[in-house]
Each structure stands twice: as structure tokens, then as C-alpha cells.
Design a protein around this motif. Structure first.
Motif, short mmCIF file in Angstrom:
data_model
loop_
_atom_site.label_atom_id
_atom_site.label_comp_id
_atom_site.label_asym_id
_atom_site.label_seq_id
_atom_site.Cartn_x
_atom_site.Cartn_y
_atom_site.Cartn_z
N UNK A 33 0.83 -1.21 0.00
CA UNK A 33 0.00 0.00 0.00
C UNK A 33 0.86 1.25 0.00
N UNK A 34 1.95 1.24 0.76
CA UNK A 34 2.80 2.43 0.83
C UNK A 34 3.62 2.63 -0.44
N UNK A 35 4.01 1.56 -1.08
CA UNK A 35 4.68 1.71 -2.38
C UNK A 35 3.73 2.36 -3.38
N UNK A 36 2.46 1.99 -3.33
CA UNK A 36 1.47 2.60 -4.22
C UNK A 36 1.28 4.08 -3.88
N UNK A 37 1.23 4.41 -2.59
CA UNK A 37 1.07 5.81 -2.20
C UNK A 37 2.25 6.64 -2.69
N UNK A 38 3.45 6.11 -2.54
CA UNK A 38 4.63 6.85 -2.98
C UNK A 38 4.67 7.01 -4.50
N UNK A 156 4.28 2.07 17.35
CA UNK A 156 3.93 0.76 16.81
C UNK A 156 4.94 0.40 15.73
N UNK A 157 5.17 -0.88 15.56
CA UNK A 157 6.08 -1.34 14.51
C UNK A 157 5.48 -1.07 13.13
N UNK A 158 6.28 -0.53 12.25
CA UNK A 158 5.82 -0.27 10.89
C UNK A 158 5.35 -1.57 10.24
N UNK A 159 4.22 -1.49 9.53
CA UNK A 159 3.69 -2.65 8.85
C UNK A 159 2.68 -3.44 9.65
N UNK A 160 2.51 -3.11 10.94
CA UNK A 160 1.56 -3.84 11.78
C UNK A 160 0.14 -3.31 11.67
N UNK A 161 -0.01 -2.02 11.41
CA UNK A 161 -1.34 -1.40 11.33
C UNK A 161 -1.33 -0.40 10.18
N UNK A 162 -2.05 -0.73 9.11
CA UNK A 162 -2.04 0.12 7.92
C UNK A 162 -2.55 1.52 8.22
N UNK A 163 -3.41 1.66 9.22
CA UNK A 163 -3.92 2.98 9.57
C UNK A 163 -2.88 3.86 10.24
N UNK A 184 -1.66 10.96 0.26
CA UNK A 184 -2.82 10.17 0.63
C UNK A 184 -2.73 9.54 2.02
N UNK A 185 -2.57 10.38 3.07
CA UNK A 185 -2.61 9.83 4.42
C UNK A 185 -3.98 9.20 4.70
N UNK A 186 -4.05 8.37 5.72
CA UNK A 186 -5.27 7.61 5.98
C UNK A 186 -6.45 8.48 6.41
N UNK A 187 -6.17 9.61 7.08
CA UNK A 187 -7.25 10.40 7.65
C UNK A 187 -7.11 11.88 7.28
#
Length: 200
Positions: A33-38, A156-163, A184-187
Motif C-alpha cells: 500500500x505504501x509503495x502505491x502511495x509513494x 507501533x512497529x511499521x507494517x503492523x497497522x495500515x492505519x 494520501x494519508x489515511x485520515x
């Protein structure tokens, strides 16, 4: 990989395979998801600026120029002041331009199994990005991290919670001025721009 700065845990990052070693290649660390956002960074700028009153961005044309990116993008280690601009309204709900006050941030470096690791930490405020900076091109670096909230004591560890995951581009836009562009941040917003200037 866990990075320690000033005696506190900054962020943990694992590769997609679960290998905790830092590869220094953000593509092997970033979630799908983050590769797509970038990849969609320019679209995020276009979408966000289409919603913003142009008078807001004319006040600082350098900061809000999508194509402003100077060579040598990595900020030096040290203390910084940072503030966040939120552009566009996520799902069309809410304000289309907001600016936070100044907060304390820090760029740190540490050694992890012989590799030099650079981190970015926002030290105060209710929303605190915490993560790792990866070299990319001669005019752009990549930030991967998480959002620490409220009175939480460790990220939190990166990759554990997409939000909570954060992905952005770090660019130098002046002699001693940088920005972190978070598409495109989540909120809340369509694009976040975090301005970084030395605290001293």
C-alpha cells in the motif's frame, strides 16, 4: 531493526519477509500500500491543490511547489522545528487547508550492524510521526514510519497497522529547509506537507 535515539525506541521496521535487518532499500521494507502511495505522489499534489484556495499556497510558493526538489535531500543530524500543513479534505469532508503550530523534531543517526541508519522523530504534539529515512535519488529520500498518538510511550512497529503506517518523500527546498511530503494519508487530508527547519 530497532533504532535507539536519546535512550528511547524510535521505530521498528521489518522487511516483507519478516527479516528484521535493515536493507537500506526502502522498496524491500515498504508495504504494498505504501509503495502505491509513494508512486502516486504527483497525483496527490494535483488532487490536494485542486481543493485548496490558491491564496493559501501563494504565501509560500516554494513549500507548495510539487517540483521543488534540490540535490542533497538528507537533513543533517540535529534538532529541528517542524509544522504540518494538511491539504485537501479526505473524502471531501472537513477543511481543505490547515497549518499546525511549530513542534520539536529530531533527525538522528545510529549504527545498525555496520549500516548507518537515519531517523526522523517528532518529539511533541498529539500526533507524532516516527520513522526511518532511506536514501533514494540525489534529490529525494523516502520516509517510512508510524504515527504515535496521544500519551503513547513507544511507536507501533511499521507494517503492523495500515492505519498508522506513514510513507513520504523528503526533499530539500532551500539552503536549510526541508519538507516531508506524505501522499494520501489515511485520515483528514489528501496530502500532508511537514516543513523542517533547524531549531538553532
Amino acid at each position: 531493526m530497532t533504532i535507539a535515539i536519546c535512550g528511547s525506541t524510535v521505530v521498528g521496521i521489518e522487511t516483507a519477509s519478516g527479516d528484521p535487518r535493515n536493507t537500506l532499500d526502502w522498496r524491500r521494507v515498504a508495504t504494498t500500500a505504501d509503495r502505491a502511495r509513494l508512486r502516486g505522489w504527483r497525483g496527490a499534489w494535483v488532487d490536494a491543490l485542486a481543493q485548496v484556495d490558491p491564496q493559501e499556497t501563494r504565501r509560500d510558493p516554494v513549500l507548495f511547489d510539487p517540483d521543488r526538489s534540490l540535490v542533497d535531500p538528507l537533513p543533517p543530524e540535529g534538532k529541528y522545528r517542524c509544522r504540518t500543513y494538511k491539504l485537501g479534505a479526505h473524502a471531501g469532508v472537513g477543511p481543505t487547508f490547515t497549518m499546525s503550530g511549530w513542534f520539536a523534531c529530531r533527525i538522528g543517526t545510529s549504527d545498525d550492524d555496520g549500516e548507518s541508519v537515519v531517523s526522523l522523530v517528532k518529539l511533541d504534539g498529539s500526533q507524532r510521526p516516527v520513522g526511518t529515512i532511506f536514501a533514494d535519488t540525489n534529490a529525494r529520500a523516502v520516509f517510512l514510519g508510524t504515527m504515535e498518538l496521544g500519551d503513547e510511550k513507544r511507536p507501533m512497529r511499521y507494517g503492523r497497522d495500515a492505519n498508522r503506517d506513514m510513507a513520504g518523500l523528503i526533499e530539500r527546498i532551500g539552503a536549510k529547509r526541508w519538507r516531508v511530503v506524505l501522499p494520501y494519508p489515511k485520515f483528514e487530508s489528501v496530502l500532508d506537507v511537514v516543513e523542517l527547519v533547524p531549531a538553532d
